[in-house]
Design a protein around this motif. Structure first.
Motif, mmCIF file in Angstrom:
data_model
loop_
_atom_site.group_PDB
_atom_site.id
_atom_site.type_symbol
_atom_site.label_atom_id
_atom_site.label_comp_id
_atom_site.label_asym_id
_atom_site.label_seq_id
_atom_site.Cartn_x
_atom_site.Cartn_y
_atom_site.Cartn_z
ATOM 1 N N ALA A 111 0.958 -1.283 -0.116
ATOM 2 C CA ALA A 111 0.118 0.042 -0.102
ATOM 3 C C ALA A 111 0.944 1.126 -0.132
ATOM 4 C CB ALA A 111 -0.799 -0.122 1.228
ATOM 5 N N LEU A 112 2.052 1.092 0.800
ATOM 6 C CA LEU A 112 2.977 2.303 0.854
ATOM 7 C C LEU A 112 3.479 2.814 -0.690
ATOM 8 C CD1 LEU A 112 4.486 4.512 2.095
ATOM 9 C CD2 LEU A 112 6.211 2.944 2.849
ATOM 10 N N LEU A 113 3.927 1.522 -1.110
ATOM 11 C CA LEU A 113 4.620 1.390 -2.556
ATOM 12 C C LEU A 113 3.532 2.084 -3.729
ATOM 13 C CD1 LEU A 113 6.515 -1.916 -2.829
ATOM 14 C CD2 LEU A 113 7.472 0.460 -2.376
ATOM 15 N N ASP A 114 2.440 1.828 -3.474
ATOM 16 C CA ASP A 114 1.116 2.398 -4.196
ATOM 17 C C ASP A 114 1.125 3.886 -4.129
ATOM 18 O OD1 ASP A 114 0.770 -0.010 -5.332
ATOM 19 O OD2 ASP A 114 -1.103 -0.503 -4.250
ATOM 20 N N ARG A 115 1.090 4.231 -2.952
ATOM 21 C CA ARG A 115 1.055 5.802 -2.527
ATOM 22 C C ARG A 115 2.257 6.421 -3.151
ATOM 23 N NH1 ARG A 115 -2.388 7.010 1.598
ATOM 24 N NH2 ARG A 115 -4.207 5.716 1.457
ATOM 25 N N LEU A 116 3.745 5.782 -3.074
ATOM 26 C CA LEU A 116 4.884 6.477 -3.569
ATOM 27 C C LEU A 116 4.871 6.657 -4.917
ATOM 28 C CD1 LEU A 116 7.357 4.805 -1.229
ATOM 29 C CD2 LEU A 116 6.480 7.269 -1.219
ATOM 30 N N SER A 117 4.151 5.539 -5.487
ATOM 31 C CA SER A 117 4.042 5.449 -6.993
ATOM 32 C C SER A 117 3.366 6.697 -7.716
ATOM 33 C CB SER A 117 3.536 4.168 -7.699
ATOM 34 O OG SER A 117 4.236 2.930 -7.302
ATOM 35 N N GLU A 118 2.335 7.170 -6.884
ATOM 36 C CA GLU A 118 1.745 8.490 -7.284
ATOM 37 C C GLU A 118 2.387 9.544 -6.838
ATOM 38 O OE1 GLU A 118 -1.899 8.092 -4.996
ATOM 39 O OE2 GLU A 118 -2.513 6.245 -5.987
ATOM 40 N N ARG A 119 3.134 9.694 -6.082
ATOM 41 C CA ARG A 119 3.832 10.984 -5.630
ATOM 42 C C ARG A 119 5.109 10.967 -6.365
ATOM 43 N NH1 ARG A 119 2.442 13.028 -0.575
ATOM 44 N NH2 ARG A 119 3.807 14.864 -1.222
ATOM 45 N N LEU A 120 5.878 10.060 -6.596
ATOM 46 C CA LEU A 120 7.395 10.048 -7.217
ATOM 47 C C LEU A 120 7.193 9.483 -8.408
ATOM 48 C CD1 LEU A 120 9.276 8.364 -4.379
ATOM 49 C CD2 LEU A 120 9.406 10.680 -4.773
ATOM 50 N N LEU A 122 8.722 7.967 -10.989
ATOM 51 C CA LEU A 122 9.564 6.981 -11.406
ATOM 52 C C LEU A 122 9.447 6.037 -12.510
ATOM 53 C CD1 LEU A 122 9.661 5.444 -7.632
ATOM 54 C CD2 LEU A 122 11.726 6.812 -8.784
ATOM 55 N N PRO A 123 10.127 5.638 -13.266
ATOM 56 C CA PRO A 123 9.929 5.080 -14.566
ATOM 57 C C PRO A 123 9.124 3.737 -14.495
ATOM 58 C CG PRO A 123 12.252 4.516 -13.875
ATOM 59 C CD PRO A 123 11.556 5.331 -12.910
ATOM 60 N N ARG A 124 9.244 3.069 -13.560
ATOM 61 C CA ARG A 124 8.235 1.727 -13.517
ATOM 62 C C ARG A 124 7.478 1.698 -12.267
ATOM 63 N NH1 ARG A 124 9.791 -1.840 -17.630
ATOM 64 N NH2 ARG A 124 11.210 -1.398 -18.748
ATOM 65 N N GLY A 125 7.296 2.920 -11.538
ATOM 66 C CA GLY A 125 6.824 2.968 -10.293
ATOM 67 C C GLY A 125 7.530 2.551 -9.129
ATOM 68 N N ALA A 126 7.062 2.833 -8.169
ATOM 69 C CA ALA A 126 8.030 2.450 -6.871
ATOM 70 C C ALA A 126 7.610 1.013 -6.610
ATOM 71 C CB ALA A 126 7.246 3.141 -5.624
ATOM 72 N N ARG A 127 9.011 0.448 -6.233
ATOM 73 C CA ARG A 127 8.926 -1.106 -6.214
ATOM 74 C C ARG A 127 9.806 -1.689 -5.114
ATOM 75 N NH1 ARG A 127 8.993 -3.726 -12.341
ATOM 76 N NH2 ARG A 127 7.286 -2.657 -13.169
ATOM 77 N N PHE A 128 10.846 -0.748 -4.679
ATOM 78 C CA PHE A 128 11.956 -1.062 -3.572
ATOM 79 C C PHE A 128 12.047 0.169 -2.845
ATOM 80 C CE2 PHE A 128 12.455 -3.568 -7.691
ATOM 81 C CZ PHE A 128 12.438 -5.006 -7.049
ATOM 82 N N ILE A 129 12.318 -0.175 -1.461
ATOM 83 C CA ILE A 129 12.685 1.045 -0.665
ATOM 84 C C ILE A 129 14.119 0.346 0.184
ATOM 85 C CG2 ILE A 129 11.968 2.168 1.680
ATOM 86 C CD1 ILE A 129 9.150 1.864 0.745
ATOM 87 N N PHE A 130 14.913 1.657 0.112
ATOM 88 C CA PHE A 130 16.314 1.305 0.670
ATOM 89 C C PHE A 130 16.536 2.190 1.819
ATOM 90 C CE2 PHE A 130 16.493 -0.044 -3.878
ATOM 91 C CZ PHE A 130 16.852 -1.435 -3.643
ATOM 92 N N GLY A 131 17.410 1.890 2.836
ATOM 93 C CA GLY A 131 17.795 2.691 3.648
ATOM 94 C C GLY A 131 18.976 3.650 3.119
ATOM 95 N N MET A 132 19.369 4.736 3.832
ATOM 96 C CA MET A 132 20.507 5.579 3.176
ATOM 97 C C MET A 132 21.742 4.700 3.159
ATOM 98 S SD MET A 132 19.418 8.264 2.323
ATOM 99 C CE MET A 132 18.127 9.526 2.630
ATOM 100 N N ASP A 133 21.952 3.395 3.802
ATOM 101 C CA ASP A 133 23.292 2.745 3.599
ATOM 102 C C ASP A 133 22.671 1.719 2.520
ATOM 103 O OD1 ASP A 133 21.281 1.435 4.787
ATOM 104 O OD2 ASP A 133 22.409 0.241 6.450
ATOM 105 N N GLY A 134 21.780 1.681 1.933
ATOM 106 C CA GLY A 134 21.726 0.841 0.707
ATOM 107 C C GLY A 134 20.916 -0.642 1.406
#
Length: 994
Positions: A111-120, A122-134
């Motif tokens: 559900a969060l990735l769906d919301r992020l796809s609407e706000r960001l 991205l070429p293929r939508g939001a699919r992965f979330i990383f921390g600042m360390d990768g």
């Protein structure tokens, strides 16, 4: 004066009235506030959508801890997590802040990735979330309050300095970049001409004190903007016009006009008299724009690189503060004006006075679904107005090049007027050699598969293959060669896959027509075509049926032939057929041609090179009277002349032989076609009924030859005979060149062939040097072939790589050639000596096969389209792919042959044709006002340019059955040429007023 500024799609909310005091640039945090100073700590939780809750998701599993008696007594239930998300690999992204409570606002990571796809974006939508360390995050519980994360469409994390502004304009929508420092302030000596309090409400209504209008530079209609005007400002109207002029890069704008030429003199007129007008023109002189309703603006010269560079400098003129100078340098591959993020307002003041003049509203990105994947295209700041009306031009077929002999039989006739009759794709062509003119019958919607001339030689029966849709059903058309009018159409729902053969009866003056279905059962049907009556039908059950004919002495006796098949069908009065098999199955003999002697004996030719004569005995049974070998392997055509001479043509040995049927088929003479012409496909006398021996011969290589058995055969028409993909137009003349899989590179001028050069490789791409003297072709084996365009002489062949060179293009200066390969890489060559000297300079590695390519106007960038319709950009100076499509949205392109992009997005998912349509080729006209597109279903469509709305209307035509491989405008936009299909159909279209 303040310069142009970029604003969000949603204007900022109206501020609360406060005393006239300097606002605090650093409001206190939640911990620093006094107890009595209450403010809302967070916005309201977003409404929970049904798709946010999924059974078995991670968020539904609560941790093992004691549950309070009432969940409302637990303060942690009300405390939301505040998290910032950045785009992967984009250090200039300002970040998007989310506040949510796991399990309440959002049920799962999906559900969060769906919301992020609407706000960001991205070429293929939001699919992965990383921390600042990768480190990748899999569950909502792993996201910590106050932390920052990186969102990506791919599994690869790219390290960057996320969250650091790098001296860019990233601030709240209420701030102003001061010209004297790097701080943010909101002070002004004038009242805002466009105020934040007058933003349009979220529902789209018009505020009473503000209006969103589109303004267009009357000197250059490609420069336009949407602005939000404050109609209650105390600033004089003349000063507001000057401010608007700065946005449109005009000096001294003094007048505003509607599209009908009415002058706007005050805010009151904007509020009342012109309340329903959305588009206005600005001019620097007191002359109304010469525009009338429904008439498009005149096309002006393309914006030069010098003007573009100055406009970038104006927008990006904000001086960096002292603390910014030591930070990492900006990438040279990004145009400076393009750093501003989507959805923010950028304001810049040049003088020491800080005030907001107006807000320029950005257009929303366009999202298009192609092959199930959603793609986002970003609008340039300035572009010509979008007009969804159909263009004022339409396509009229002017000339059809070549002939279809590679995959069809019995397809060449001579009309009483002396015109040659044949067909290419879905067009029946009547070619007058004396007048050098063509007439075309274009009633078919799919490829013509068979054709027959009426005994009167004034009518034609033609059958087409079946396509998709009701309009593309297989059927037979009877039409007049004199008026080109369709007389009758029959068989719309009778044929399954197409019409394999058609023939007129002989005795009754051609009142009957037989047709054979190309489907599995090969149904033979007989029609009385004047009334459309079906007289009878029978299933022949033949896999490969080559042809059929009426017996010349009996209209109820029909003969079909094909692979292992020669059958006589006697149609009874009750409509039933009696079958007599002459060749007993199983037999490997393929009967390819059929003729009759004057006494009714049947003459057949087969794929083994034999001619067989069948006679009938006293009991009515047919028997083999004689058989002899006439050619090596297959015989493709038989013609019985009036004096009893039989002409046969060999497909493999390229021989044409004459046989005397009155002297037991004694060979009279023979001749042989040149190898370049190909084998014999169809033969027809030049003067039917005369015995002069002059013949027209259609060949398997799509050529038409003329001659006789006593003299050599000369070429009448030349055509490519395999897939034709390469097409290039001359930069300043009405010429074009073609290159195909037949290893021929041909140059055409008007209706004539200038030259055809045989090269050693199959070619799939072609480009013309801007100087006009050289042609470059890319082969399927990775070779670059260079020809002299004046004489067709071979200049050089260079090995580039081991993959097909699908696309190549010279830059506008002609000193660099870019080649897009099937392996996904771009190869750059230095070009000198007017296109006759080449040296490989660099290579930019890529991953996906490239099919289309365009140079930028300044020669610094390339845009390419992959086989999966992904739009990619390349920085030529940095020799690297440009990964930010936002950074490239304002680049001007020298040509636009790409099938995807913001300015051509209206071709996709258009409301007037199916969403499943795949655009295979597109091209922009030289005047930047028209766009031609061709799709995989064979449709040619002409749009206005730019075409950025799915409501865009068009003019279309359809003469191809398969994919259109290429379509290009000639240099003066008066004509357009198209190529496609397995039959290498090449056609010239004239653009005429609709």
């Amino acid at each position: 004066m303040a310069a142009a500024a970029v604003a969000a799609a949603e204007p900022p909310p109206a501020p609360e009235p406060t005393p006239a005091a300097e606002p605090d640039p650093h409001p206190p945090s939640d911990e620093e506030r006094e107890p009595g100073d209450w403010r809302p700590s967070r916005p309201a939780s977003p409404p929970q959508r049904p798709d946010d809750i999924s059974e078995g998701s991670e968020a539904t599993v609560r941790p093992n801890r004691p549950e309070p008696t009432s969940r409302y007594a637990n303060l942690n239930y009300w405390k939301a997590r505040r998290v910032t998300f950045y785009r992967n690999g984009d250090p200039f992204h300002p970040g998007v802040e989310f506040r949510f409570k796991p399990g309440r606002d959002l049920a799962s990571m999906d559900a969060l990735l769906d919301r992020l796809s609407e706000r960001l974006e991205l070429p293929r939508g939001a699919r992965f979330i990383f921390g600042m360390d990768g480190d990748r995050k899999y569950r909502l519980e792993e996201l910590e309050d106050g932390a920052s994360y990186v969102v990506s469409s791919y599994k690869t994390f790219k390290a960057a300095s996320y969250g650091k502004k790098n001296g860019m304009w990233y601030g709240g929508t209420s701030g102003v970049v001061s010209g004297t420092g790097g701080g943010w302030s909101r002070a002004g000596t004038r009242k805002q001409s466009v105020a934040e309090s007058d933003a349009p409400p979220p529902g789209g209504g018009k505020p009473a004190s503000g209006r969103v209008i589109r303004i267009i530079n009357n000197m250059d209609h490609s420069i336009q903007c949407r602005v939000l005007l404050n109609l209650r400002t105390t600033q004089p109207f003349e000063e507001v016009l000057e401010d608007l002029g700065q946005v449109l890069k005009m000096s001294g704008a003094k007048r505003m006009y509607t599209i009908t030429g009415q002058e706007v003199r005050s805010f009151s007129q904007l509020r009342n008299e012109f309340a329903d007008v959305e588009t206005f023109y600005l001019g620097s002189v007191i002359v109304a724009p010469a525009l009338t309703p429904g008439v498009s603006a005149p096309i002006l010269p393309i914006e030069s690189p010098i003007r573009r560079s100055r406009s970038r400098a104006n927008v990006a003129a904000a001086p960096a503060s002292e603390d910014m100078r030591g930070r990492r340098a900006r990438s040279k591959s990004r145009p400076r004006v393009l750093y501003a993020p989507e959805g923010e307002i950028v304001r810049n003041s040049v003088s020491s006075t800080d005030y907001t003049l107006l807000e320029v509203l950005k257009e929303e990105p366009i999202r298009v679904t192609i092959r199930g994947l959603r793609r986002t295209f970003y609008p340039p700041i300035h572009h010509a107005p979008i007009d969804n009306s159909p263009p004022e031009k339409k396509m009229q077929l002017d000339w059809v090049y070549g002939y279809r002999g590679a995959d069809s039989r019995r397809n060449l006739w001579v009309l009483p007027t002396g015109e040659l009759l044949y067909y290419v794709a879905a067009v029946a062509v009547m070619y007058d050699r004396d007048e050098e003119s063509q007439r075309h019958y274009t009633g078919h919607t799919e490829d013509i598969q068979c054709m027959e001339l009426h005994p009167s030689r004034e009518l034609v029966a033609s059958g087409q293959r079946a396509g998709r849709g009701r309009r593309a059903q297989a059927h037979v058309r009877i039409w007049s060669t004199d008026t080109l009018q369709t007389l009758h159409v029959f068989g719309m729902a009778e044929f399954e896959a197409g019409v394999a053969a058609v023939a007129f009866s002989q005795l009754n003056g051609g009142s009957y027509v037989l047709a054979v279905d190309a489907g599995r059962e090969s149904i033979l049907s007989v029609w009385q075509w004047q009334w459309g009556h079906l007289l009878g039908k029978v299933a022949t059950l033949q896999e490969e049926l080559t042809g059929a004919a009426f017996h010349p002495l009996d209209d109820n006796l029909l003969i079909t032939h094909g692979k292992g098949h020669l059958t006589f069908w006697n149609r009874r009065k009750d409509g039933f057929f009696e079958r007599t098999d002459i060749i007993k199955p199983p037999s490997r003999t393929h009967v390819t041609a059929l003729q009759f002697e004057q006494d009714g004996d049947v003459v057949t030719a087969d794929s083994d090179g034999f001619i067989t004569i069948y006679s009938v005995d006293s009991d009515g049974a047919y028997f083999v009277r004689m058989e002899f070998e006439a050619h090596i392997k297959g015989i493709s055509s038989l013609v019985m002349l009036s004096e009893g001479t039989l002409i046969s043509g060999g497909e493999k040995d390229r021989k044409i032989a004459a046989w005397d049927s009155l002297q037991n088929y004694k060979r009279i003479t023979e001749t042989k076609l040149p190898e370049s012409a190909g084998g014999v496909r169809s033969i027809y006398p030049q003067r039917p009924g005369r015995n002069d021996g002059n013949l027209y011969v259609g060949t398997t290589r799509n050529n038409i030859m003329e001659g006789s058995l006593q003299r050599r055969f000369n070429q009448v028409l030349f055509g490519h005979y395999k897939q034709l993909i390469g097409l290039a137009v001359h930069p300043d003349d009405e010429m074009f060149a073609t290159a195909g899989h037949d290893k021929n590179i041909a140059l055409w001028k008007g209706h004539k062939l200038v030259f055809a050069t045989q090269v050693g490789y199959e070619c799939v791409s072609l480009a013309w040097h801007p100087g006009g003297g050289a042609l470059a072709a890319g082969s399927t084996e990775g070779h670059l072939v260079v020809l002299n365009a004046d004489a067709g002489a071979h200049v050089a062949t260079l090995r580039v790589c081991g993959s097909p060179l699908n696309t190549l293009q010279y830059n506008s200066a002609g000193d660099t050639l870019a080649i897009g390969s099937q392996n996904g890489s771009i190869y750059l060559f230095r070009v000198s000596r007017d296109g006759f000297s080449y040296k490989k300079s660099n290579k930019i590695r890529g991953a996906q096969p490239l099919v289309q390519l365009d140079w930028s106007l300044d020669g610094n960038y390339l845009q390419t389209v992959t086989a999966d319709y992904d739009l990619a950009f390349w920085d030529i100076k940095a020799l690297s792919p440009e990964k930010s499509p936002i950074a490239m949205k304002d680049v001007k392109w020298s040509t636009y042959n790409s099938t995807v992009g913001f300015l051509v997005s209206g071709m996709w998912n258009n409301r007037f044709y199916p969403m499943t349509t795949l655009i295979s080729t597109a091209s922009r006209s030289a005047a930047h006002d028209l766009l031609i597109s061709g799709d995989t279903d064979g449709y040619l469509r002409l749009f206005r340019y730019p075409c950025a709305s799915p409501k865009a209307e068009y003019n279309e035509t359809k003469v191809y059955s398969g994919a259109l491989y290429c379509a290009r405008f000639l240099f003066n936009d008066r004509c357009m040429v198209s190529a496609g299909g397995q039959d290498a159909a090449l056609m010239l279209w004239e653009l005429v007023d609709d």
